[in-house]
Design an enzyme around this catalytic site. Structure first.
Site, PDB file in Angstrom:
ATOM      1  N   PHE A   1       0.808  -1.229   0.000  1.00 54.60           N
ATOM      2  CA  PHE A   1       0.000   0.000   0.000  1.00 54.60           C
ATOM      3  C   PHE A   1       0.836   1.271   0.000  1.00 54.60           C
ATOM      4  O   PHE A   1       0.340   2.341  -0.312  1.00 54.60           O
ATOM      5  CB  PHE A   1      -0.933   0.011   1.226  1.00 54.60           C
ATOM      6  CG  PHE A   1      -0.256   0.460   2.496  1.00 54.60           C
ATOM      7  CD1 PHE A   1      -0.094   1.809   2.780  1.00 54.60           C
ATOM      8  CD2 PHE A   1       0.253  -0.464   3.421  1.00 54.60           C
ATOM      9  CE1 PHE A   1       0.554   2.227   3.940  1.00 54.60           C
ATOM     10  CE2 PHE A   1       0.901  -0.056   4.566  1.00 54.60           C
ATOM     11  CZ  PHE A   1       1.052   1.301   4.827  1.00 54.60           C
TER      12      PHE A   1
ATOM     13  N   LYS B   1      -1.332  -7.166  -9.526  1.00 53.95           N
ATOM     14  CA  LYS B   1      -2.292  -7.216  -8.403  1.00 53.95           C
ATOM     15  C   LYS B   1      -1.846  -6.158  -7.400  1.00 53.95           C
ATOM     16  O   LYS B   1      -0.975  -6.382  -6.572  1.00 53.95           O
ATOM     17  CB  LYS B   1      -2.253  -8.627  -7.778  1.00 53.95           C
ATOM     18  CG  LYS B   1      -3.499  -9.057  -7.052  1.00 53.95           C
ATOM     19  CD  LYS B   1      -3.854  -8.253  -5.834  1.00 53.95           C
ATOM     20  CE  LYS B   1      -2.940  -8.420  -4.656  1.00 53.95           C
ATOM     21  NZ  LYS B   1      -3.205  -7.412  -3.597  1.00 53.95           N
TER      22      LYS B   1
ATOM     23  N   GLU C   1      -4.904  -3.959  -2.132  1.00 56.66           N
ATOM     24  CA  GLU C   1      -6.355  -3.762  -2.062  1.00 56.66           C
ATOM     25  C   GLU C   1      -6.712  -2.498  -1.277  1.00 56.66           C
ATOM     26  O   GLU C   1      -7.854  -2.064  -1.279  1.00 56.66           O
ATOM     27  CB  GLU C   1      -7.037  -4.991  -1.452  1.00 56.66           C
ATOM     28  CG  GLU C   1      -6.720  -5.295   0.012  1.00 56.66           C
ATOM     29  CD  GLU C   1      -5.403  -6.063   0.208  1.00 56.66           C
ATOM     30  OE1 GLU C   1      -4.497  -5.926  -0.650  1.00 56.66           O
ATOM     31  OE2 GLU C   1      -5.290  -6.773   1.214  1.00 56.66           O
ATOM     32  N   ARG C   2      -5.713  -1.900  -0.593  1.00 55.78           N
ATOM     33  CA  ARG C   2      -6.027  -0.697   0.174  1.00 55.78           C
ATOM     34  C   ARG C   2      -5.898   0.566  -0.668  1.00 55.78           C
ATOM     35  O   ARG C   2      -6.410   1.618  -0.309  1.00 55.78           O
ATOM     36  CB  ARG C   2      -5.108  -0.615   1.400  1.00 55.78           C
ATOM     37  CG  ARG C   2      -5.532  -1.633   2.452  1.00 55.78           C
ATOM     38  CD  ARG C   2      -4.717  -1.520   3.696  1.00 55.78           C
ATOM     39  NE  ARG C   2      -3.627  -2.475   3.684  1.00 55.78           N
ATOM     40  CZ  ARG C   2      -2.735  -2.597   4.654  1.00 55.78           C
ATOM     41  NH1 ARG C   2      -2.798  -1.806   5.692  1.00 55.78           N
ATOM     42  NH2 ARG C   2      -1.794  -3.502   4.586  1.00 55.78           N
TER      43      ARG C   2
ATOM     44  N   SER D   1       5.299  -6.913   3.400  1.00 52.83           N
ATOM     45  CA  SER D   1       5.889  -7.150   4.720  1.00 52.83           C
ATOM     46  C   SER D   1       6.682  -8.465   4.728  1.00 52.83           C
ATOM     47  O   SER D   1       6.455  -9.347   3.888  1.00 52.83           O
ATOM     48  CB  SER D   1       4.767  -7.209   5.757  1.00 52.83           C
ATOM     49  OG  SER D   1       3.855  -8.209   5.396  1.00 52.83           O
TER      50      SER D   1
ATOM     51  N   CYS E   1       9.666   1.768   3.217  1.00 55.69           N
ATOM     52  CA  CYS E   1      10.534   0.644   3.587  1.00 55.69           C
ATOM     53  C   CYS E   1      11.967   1.110   3.760  1.00 55.69           C
ATOM     54  O   CYS E   1      12.801   0.382   4.287  1.00 55.69           O
ATOM     55  CB  CYS E   1      10.454  -0.455   2.545  1.00 55.69           C
ATOM     56  SG  CYS E   1      11.148   0.070   0.998  1.00 55.69           S
TER      57      CYS E   1
ATOM     58  N   GLU F   1       9.537  -3.703  12.982  1.00 53.61           N
ATOM     59  CA  GLU F   1       9.184  -2.677  11.992  1.00 53.61           C
ATOM     60  C   GLU F   1       7.901  -2.001  12.462  1.00 53.61           C
ATOM     61  O   GLU F   1       6.816  -2.599  12.402  1.00 53.61           O
ATOM     62  CB  GLU F   1       8.965  -3.308  10.607  1.00 53.61           C
ATOM     63  CG  GLU F   1       8.657  -2.250   9.568  1.00 53.61           C
ATOM     64  CD  GLU F   1       8.441  -2.793   8.160  1.00 53.61           C
ATOM     65  OE1 GLU F   1       7.779  -3.827   8.006  1.00 53.61           O
ATOM     66  OE2 GLU F   1       8.942  -2.163   7.213  1.00 53.61           O
TER      67      GLU F   1
HETATM   68  P1  NAD Z   1       1.481  -6.600   3.066  1.00 54.29           P
HETATM   69  O1  NAD Z   1       2.521  -7.646   3.185  1.00 54.29           O
HETATM   70  O2  NAD Z   1       0.372  -6.585   4.057  1.00 54.29           O
HETATM   71  O3  NAD Z   1       0.781  -6.663   1.631  1.00 54.29           O
HETATM   72  C1  NAD Z   1       1.530  -6.695   0.434  1.00 54.29           C
HETATM   73  C2  NAD Z   1       0.748  -7.455  -0.630  1.00 54.29           C
HETATM   74  O4  NAD Z   1       0.541  -8.785  -0.190  1.00 54.29           O
HETATM   75  C3  NAD Z   1      -0.627  -6.874  -0.921  1.00 54.29           C
HETATM   76  O5  NAD Z   1      -0.840  -6.900  -2.307  1.00 54.29           O
HETATM   77  C4  NAD Z   1      -1.573  -7.804  -0.185  1.00 54.29           C
HETATM   78  O6  NAD Z   1      -2.802  -7.964  -0.855  1.00 54.29           O
HETATM   79  C5  NAD Z   1      -0.839  -9.129  -0.168  1.00 54.29           C
HETATM   80  N1  NAD Z   1      -1.059  -9.908   1.056  1.00 54.29           N
HETATM   81  C6  NAD Z   1      -1.236  -9.433   2.315  1.00 54.29           C
HETATM   82  N2  NAD Z   1      -1.361 -10.454   3.185  1.00 54.29           N
HETATM   83  C7  NAD Z   1      -1.267 -11.603   2.465  1.00 54.29           C
HETATM   84  C8  NAD Z   1      -1.294 -12.974   2.803  1.00 54.29           C
HETATM   85  N3  NAD Z   1      -1.466 -13.372   4.059  1.00 54.29           N
HETATM   86  N4  NAD Z   1      -1.156 -13.883   1.821  1.00 54.29           N
HETATM   87  C9  NAD Z   1      -0.959 -13.490   0.534  1.00 54.29           C
HETATM   88  N5  NAD Z   1      -0.921 -12.189   0.169  1.00 54.29           N
HETATM   89  C10 NAD Z   1      -1.066 -11.252   1.110  1.00 54.29           C
HETATM   90  O7  NAD Z   1       2.260  -5.196   3.066  1.00 54.29           O
HETATM   91  P2  NAD Z   1       1.645  -3.744   3.170  1.00 54.29           P
HETATM   92  O8  NAD Z   1       1.156  -3.501   4.557  1.00 54.29           O
HETATM   93  O9  NAD Z   1       0.733  -3.478   2.033  1.00 54.29           O
HETATM   94  O10 NAD Z   1       2.966  -2.869   2.908  1.00 54.29           O
HETATM   95  C11 NAD Z   1       3.860  -2.496   3.908  1.00 54.29           C
HETATM   96  C12 NAD Z   1       5.027  -3.436   3.998  1.00 54.29           C
HETATM   97  O11 NAD Z   1       5.719  -3.493   2.756  1.00 54.29           O
HETATM   98  C13 NAD Z   1       6.075  -2.994   5.010  1.00 54.29           C
HETATM   99  O12 NAD Z   1       6.523  -4.112   5.719  1.00 54.29           O
HETATM  100  C14 NAD Z   1       7.174  -2.411   4.150  1.00 54.29           C
HETATM  101  O13 NAD Z   1       8.459  -2.419   4.735  1.00 54.29           O
HETATM  102  C15 NAD Z   1       7.116  -3.308   2.971  1.00 54.29           C
HETATM  103  N6  NAD Z   1       7.737  -2.699   1.820  1.00 54.29           N
HETATM  104  C16 NAD Z   1       8.952  -3.177   1.420  1.00 54.29           C
HETATM  105  C17 NAD Z   1       9.608  -2.587   0.361  1.00 54.29           C
HETATM  106  C18 NAD Z   1      10.945  -3.075  -0.078  1.00 54.29           C
HETATM  107  O14 NAD Z   1      11.407  -2.610  -1.099  1.00 54.29           O
HETATM  108  N7  NAD Z   1      11.586  -3.993   0.605  1.00 54.29           N
HETATM  109  C19 NAD Z   1       9.014  -1.508  -0.311  1.00 54.29           C
HETATM  110  C20 NAD Z   1       7.774  -1.057   0.121  1.00 54.29           C
HETATM  111  C21 NAD Z   1       7.136  -1.665   1.186  1.00 54.29           C
END
Ligand code: NAD
Length: 491
Positions: free
Chosen positions: A151, A175, A178-179, A228, A283, A384
């Site tokens: 997101f 994909k 969703e937020r 994450s 991140c 984090e």
């Molecule tokens: P998230 O992990 O909750 O969601 C990321 C994606 O995974 C979304 O598209 C979501 O629909 C999907 N998802 C969520 N839970 C899932 C599950 N249980 N099974 C399968 N798919 C699932 O992350 P977020 O809250 O949207 O984003 C923030 C996180 O992303 C932070 O931890 C941040 O550090 C990380 N991030 C990392 C980088 C990097 O380059 N390393 C860059 C940006 C964000």
């Protein structure tokens, strides 16, 4: 308007999602509902993968020089609609308009870089590997690939992958989170306007149900994921179990070291932007500052002052420097972690819990927070928080500071502020993170460098962006040839 279901784009048309659960998207600065989103279904994913698979043979045969013409057009369209998309990012994500424009700019840079595919995608060769035998490595696209994004950068992160994937001749299912699906929807509208053949890029909205269907679909060859750490680890394992190529970028806990010889004025300004910009939801945000020796008192006072002075509010308003966090649940979680730190003995120099933002009563605001002397035993040191919270820890010297960073499970980024070249070199040499900043607060690689997370911040081998992206989205084929003269027909 706020009841409208965000559509999918599959093949050559916008389609209402087939089924599954739905969720409401809201403006984090006001709490007002903006739209509804489907959490996805295997049927929607299957239709998108089918469309991508059908488009692949012809797209693969399209010369790279022709493929990039669509990206040149996309770049122009993104520039023409820059402000509109940025405003949508702010409405859905909450970051300030300046931050939204910043992320879109970084996304466009990837479109520009991928326009170099005719050069970037070239293989290599050597004549006479044995007498009269030549060997050539060529790069070929994989087929259908998928990109799954978080997101916090609704437009930039899809663009870390999309331009390279299609320029290399793959077809794609995106994909988005969703937020925050609406800016990717706007970008999809622009992609359609480039005249890109139908099925080359498909957009499916959803959450876990859609992701799992992509991970399990036998026709999806590769997964690019950002999110994450727990989800990244899951994506990596499940994709690998299904025989897919995968790059999965995870979460982070980024440290900055402030040396006694640093320019504290500049360092505190840059660190404040890194820690509190995008409400700490980057991140690459610095979330732990390690002060070395007598840097502590000066840096503490300067950073606390900057945290106090930040104007928090609706990111669409002029002069606002920090917006809300993404959801009410996120605010509750962040405030709970601040409370935990305080209970464990940290001193809040600035406490952002319960902040009141005039006109933003329905919003999810957490003010900038600085916690001094968080005990070394606290597990917050390696949690984090993903909010505008900076902890301050002391170290006697650079070695001790690097030791603290080395104990972190994450390895996304770290930075040092110093005016000493030798200290900077030691840090660059030893820092156990994939991205390193020297007098830089957000060590974000440009589009033509890999986004190099390490340890629990990345699962895979080839990173996103640039040449790594090209290698990830192509298969190497090695051809060894023998053409003896005596076999040639004489004319
Ligand atoms: P998230 O992990 O909750 O969601 C990321 C994606 O995974 C979304 O598209 C979501 O629909 C999907 N998802 C969520 N839970 C899932 C599950 N249980 N099974 C399968 N798919 C699932 O992350 P977020 O809250 O949207 O984003 C923030 C996180 O992303 C932070 O931890 C941040 O550090 C990380 N991030 C990392 C980088 C990097 O380059 N390393 C860059 C940006 C964000």
């Amino acid at each position: 308007m706020h009841n409208q279901l965000v559509p999918n784009y599959i093949g050559a048309e916008w389609r209402t999602p087939a089924g599954g659960e739905q969720a409401t998207i809201e403006n984090p600065a006001t709490g007002e509902p903006l739209a509804r989103v489907s959490l996805g279904s295997p049927q929607d994913v299957a239709a998108a993968v089918d469309a991508a698979a059908a488009a692949f043979p012809e797209w693969r045969r399209t010369p790279p020089g022709d493929r990039i013409q669509f990206l040149f057009r996309l770049k122009d369209l993104l520039e023409a609609h820059f402000d509109e998309i940025a405003r949508m990012i702010t409405r859905e994500n909450g970051k300030t308009l300046a931050e939204a424009k910043g992320e879109l700019r970084r996304g466009i840079e990837n479109v520009e870089t991928a326009c170099g595919i005719p050069a970037l995608m070239q293989g290599r060769n050597l004549e006479d590997v044995a007498r009269g035998i030549d060997e050539t490595m060529i790069r070929q696209p994989l087929g259908v690939v998928s990109v799954i994004t978080p997101f916090n950068f609704p437009s930039m992160i899809p663009l870390w992958f999309l331009p390279y994937a299609i320029a290399c001749g793959n077809t794609l299912v995106v994909k988005p989170s969703e937020r925050v699906p609406s800016s990717m929807r706007m970008i999809m509208e622009l992609i359609i306007r480039t005249g890109l053949p139908s099925g080359v890029v498909n957009l499916v909205n959803g959450g876990k149900a859609a992701v799992d269907a992509l991970l399990d679909h036998p026709d999806v060859r590769a997964i690019s994921f950002v999110g994450s750490t727990p989800v990244a680890r899951y994506i990596y394992a499940r994709s690998a179990a299904n025989g897919k190529r995968v790059q999965a970028q995870g979460g982070a806990k980024n440290h900055v070291v402030i040396m006694p010889d640093a320019d504290i004025e500049t360092a505190s300004q840059i660190v404040a932007d890194s820690a509190f910009g995008c409400a700490g939801q980057r991140c690459l945000a610095v979330s732990a500052a390690i002060t070395v020796g007598d840097a502590h008192g000066r840096f503490r006072d300067a950073i606390a002052e900057r945290a106090r002075a930040l104007r928090v509010g609706n990111g669409l308003e002029e002069g606002v420097q920090m917006g809300p966090v993404i959801t009410a649940a996120s605010r509750t979680r962040i405030e709970g972690l601040i409370a935990k730190g305080v209970t464990e003995g940290a001193r809040p120099l600035q406490d952002g819990r319960g902040i009141r933002v005039p006109g933003g009563e329905g919003g999810h605001f957490v003010g900038p927070t600085v916690l001094e002397d968080l005990p070394a035993s606290s597990d917050l040191n390696d949690t984090e928080i993903f909010g505008p919270v900076l902890s301050l820890t002391r170290a006697q010297d650079l070695d001790q500071a690097i030791g603290i960073i080395s104990r972190s499970a994450f390895g996304n980024a770290s930075s040092i502020f110093t005016s000493d070249g030798a200290a900077a070199r030691t840090f660059r040499y030893q820092a156990p993170t994939g991205n390193v900043g020297v007098n830089i607060g957000i060590a974000a690689p440009m589009a033509y460098f890999p986004f190099s997370g390490w340890r629990q911040s990345f699962f895979g081998t080839l990173h996103g962006q640039g040449r790594d992206g090209v290698a990830f989205f192509t298969e190497q084929k090695v051809v060894i040839e023998r053409w003896p003269k005596e076999w040639s027909r004489k004319f």
